[in-house]
Design an enzyme around this catalytic site. Structure first.
Site, mmCIF file in Angstrom:
data_model
loop_
_atom_site.group_PDB
_atom_site.id
_atom_site.type_symbol
_atom_site.label_atom_id
_atom_site.label_comp_id
_atom_site.label_asym_id
_atom_site.label_seq_id
_atom_site.Cartn_x
_atom_site.Cartn_y
_atom_site.Cartn_z
ATOM 1 N N GLN A 119 -8.421 79.366 62.070
ATOM 2 C CA GLN A 119 -8.597 79.951 63.389
ATOM 3 C C GLN A 119 -9.374 78.962 64.247
ATOM 4 O O GLN A 119 -10.510 78.598 63.927
ATOM 5 C CB GLN A 119 -9.356 81.280 63.324
ATOM 6 C CG GLN A 119 -9.430 81.968 64.678
ATOM 7 C CD GLN A 119 -10.297 83.207 64.672
ATOM 8 O OE1 GLN A 119 -11.518 83.114 64.523
ATOM 9 N NE2 GLN A 119 -9.691 84.376 64.841
ATOM 10 N N TYR B 42 -14.831 85.659 73.278
ATOM 11 C CA TYR B 42 -15.022 84.214 73.283
ATOM 12 C C TYR B 42 -14.221 83.596 74.421
ATOM 13 O O TYR B 42 -13.615 84.315 75.225
ATOM 14 C CB TYR B 42 -14.715 83.646 71.900
ATOM 15 C CG TYR B 42 -15.658 84.219 70.860
ATOM 16 C CD1 TYR B 42 -17.038 84.059 70.994
ATOM 17 C CD2 TYR B 42 -15.188 84.985 69.790
ATOM 18 C CE1 TYR B 42 -17.931 84.623 70.084
ATOM 19 C CE2 TYR B 42 -16.072 85.541 68.869
ATOM 20 C CZ TYR B 42 -17.439 85.365 69.022
ATOM 21 O OH TYR B 42 -18.313 85.923 68.134
#
Length: 360
Positions: A104, A186
């Site tokens: 990721q 994020y």
């Protein structure tokens, strides 16, 4: 046979089953010096154990594309060759034990420069090992958090390139699935949401503006990620606000955009960009959002969120609500959950490692 243990092919990659390990930060890399962001023995053992335990895909924690993009100083990174080399050992162990290694790729944006959860998790000043943070707009995550500098379009282009460079290193390190992190508040999620994106240029405003930079990042990664390997995107399908914010309708619309830009699967989570909101804690509470994307678009999806029991996971797939399930904390509690699920559901295929089959 339960569909949990049927293979799933995306592009030219076949995943051995549909029980996958969700990304979960370990905050266990060195914080500074030449080994900052480097995988350690902890990462090797942690990820290899889940592969031995039967997970078909093992996704790493949020792996920062730059030092600036770390959530904490202790995050895993992929911005240099030393980090790449250390991760080769991790991916080799995952693959040797029958799972597919996935990475990721992430940038924390305004939620960067924080302490580890067990150290309080609050924002870090520079004299505490912290650093300046950035975001789409100068809007801090919460009271007491650092004020982000608004990103220039030039710096945004550099960040997109950092994602691409990290994807190249991930391939060199042996990863076979790449996931772009656009969830949990994020950086890319910050661009998607009108709560955190107050820009008045081409990267703000309406849906097309707020999704422009995340799609540019996807394009940059897809350009360097091999055509035969799948690309995932993780999204927070809702911000759990009564009004305003990013919505499930936005998610369905964006899923179609992502599909057109070469994304092969949407990893559907929720929340993280707005502090203090009420989030349900019912089993499978996020599954309906994945199910809606799957029903209303051609995008394959993975469901996550309080999926804890084998029968529950099997029903999600049998009902057509998702193409795979991602387990998070349940795999921290029980690394061998997939092996237990196979036994409980009467799966007759070979799931146990050869070394363990005498215990079947």
């Amino acid at each position: 046979m339960t569909t949990l243990f049927e293979p799933l092919t995306l592009r030219s990659l076949t995943l051995p089953n549909r029980v996958w390990m969700a990304p979960m930060c370990q905050y266990s890399s060195p914080a500074s010096g030449e080994d900052a962001g480097v995988a350690t023995d902890w990462h090797h053992t942690h990820y290899a154990t889940r592969a031995v335990g039967g997970s078909g895909l093992v996704l790493t924690e949020a792996t920062a594309v730059s030092a600036e993009g770390r959530i904490s100083p202790y995050d895993l990174g992929l911005w240099n060759g030393r980090q790449t080399e250390a991760l080769r050992r991790v991916t080799r162990a995952i693959a040797e034990h029958g799972a597919v290694p996935g990475v990721q790729l992430a940038h924390a944006g305004r939620k960067a420069s924080t302490g580890r959860p067990w150290d309080g998790g609050g924002p870090l000043r520079q004299d505490e090992g912290g650093w300046p943070v950035v975001g789409p707009s100068p809007v801090p995550f919460a009271e007491g958090h650092l004020l982000p500098a608004e990103l220039s379009t030039g710096r945004m282009g550099e960040i997109a390139q950092e994602f691409a460079d990290a994807a190249r290193r991930a391939l060199e390190a042996g990863f076979r699935v790449a996931e772009v992190h656009g969830a949990h508040g994020y950086l890319l999620a910050q661009f998607l949401s009108p709560v955190s994106n107050r820009r008045t240029d081409a990267y703000g405003g309406d849906h097309a503006g707020r999704t422009r930079f995340p799609l540019e990042v996807v394009d940059a990664v897809r350009a360097v990620w091999p055509d035969e390997l799948p690309l995932f995107f993780r999204i927070s399908a809702t911000e759990w606000l009564a009004e305003g914010g990013w919505t499930p309708d936005d998610t369905v619309r964006f899923a179609a955009d992502l599909l057109a830009h070469g994304v092969d699967l949407l990893d559907v989570s929720t929340g993280g960009n707005v502090p203090g909101v009420a989030i349900p804690s019912d089993p499978g509470y996020q599954v309906p959002f994945a199910a809606r994307v799957r029903a209303e678009t051609d995008m394959p999806v993975a469901a996550v969120g309080l999926i804890t029991e084998p029968g529950q996971a099997a029903k999600i797939l049998a009902a057509g609500e998702a193409d795979a399930v991602l387990l998070g904390r349940q795999l921290l509690r029980d690394p061998y959950w997939p092996l237990r699920a196979a036994r409980e559901l009467g799966h007759t295929g070979e799931v146990l490692p050869l070394q363990y089959r005498r215990a079947a």
